[in-house]
Design a protein around this motif. Structure first.
Motif: not given
Length: 226
Positions: A61, A156, A182
């Motif tokens: 990430y 996102y 996540p």
């Protein structure tokens, strides 16, 4: 037969004034404890901010640039971490009378105390404010946009930022239903930013104690009889 002599009492129990050397020794001891405590909290803040850069211990990430702006700001690293750690080192040197503080006078010690207090207070405040804003905005994660604009899409962003009628901090039903990636992003975000918030609040309290301890040391030094 002569009565037995009374054993000498410890220095801090003798009825002396605040200007006695015993109070000065107690002030230096307090500085040592405060320096160690601030240094420990600084390391903890830096560690908590570092963990926020690796959600679920996954470095991909970070490599993909999918980390929230509040974690990337790194206020726990350079604010509550490096700035507070530097101040803690100065406070410890003053307490142990090492380095340039081995023979420093009261005015020089007070100046160093003010500088270290200001540095630590600024770093702790930056970390405190950033953590509070991060908890209010919510985590940066992938969520389903269709629940907001009726289109099938994932992206996102900050899904809790626009939920004005529901507070995700109290509505735990949103924790596992909104963020898709996540995994457990909300728990990760809330846990470590709450830890940063509490740590920075403790740092502010320690800085206030250090300021009053330094003022007491200056008062005793100026009032000490030659």
């Amino acid at each position: 037969m002569l009565p037995a002599a009374e054993p000498p009492r410890p220095c801090c129990h003798r009825p002396r004034t605040l200007s006695s050397p015993c109070v000065m020794a107690c002030s230096r001891t307090c500085s040592r404890i405060l320096g160690l405590s601030l240094g420990t909290t600084a390391l903890f803040a830096a560690g908590a901010n570092t963990v926020l850069l690796f959600p679920n211990w996954d470095a991909t990430y970070l490599w993909r640039g999918l980390i929230g702006k509040h974690a990337m700001l790194g206020s726990g690293l350079w604010g509550g971490g490096l700035m507070v750690l530097t101040a803690a080192a100065l406070i410890s040197l003053m307490g142990w009378r090492r380095g340039c503080f081995s023979k420093s006078g009261p005015c020089r010690s007070m100046l160093a105390a003010l500088l270290s207090s200001g540095l630590a207070l600024l770093g702790a405040l930056i970390c405190f404010i950033t953590s509070g804003v991060a908890l209010k905005v919510g985590p940066f994660c992938m969520f389903d946009v269709s629940s907001f604009n009726q289109t099938q899409a994932w992206k996102y962003g900050y899904p809790f930022k626009d939920l004005h009628n529901r507070n995700y901090l109290y509505d735990h039903s949103l924790w596992n239903s909104v963020c898709l990636e996540p995994l457990k992003a909300v728990i990760w975000h809330v846990s470590f930013f709450s830890a940063l918030l509490c740590t920075s609040l403790l740092q502010i309290l320690l800085v206030v104690i250090h300021f009053f301890n330094a003022f007491l040391g200056l008062f005793c030094s100026l009032c000490e009889k030659p």
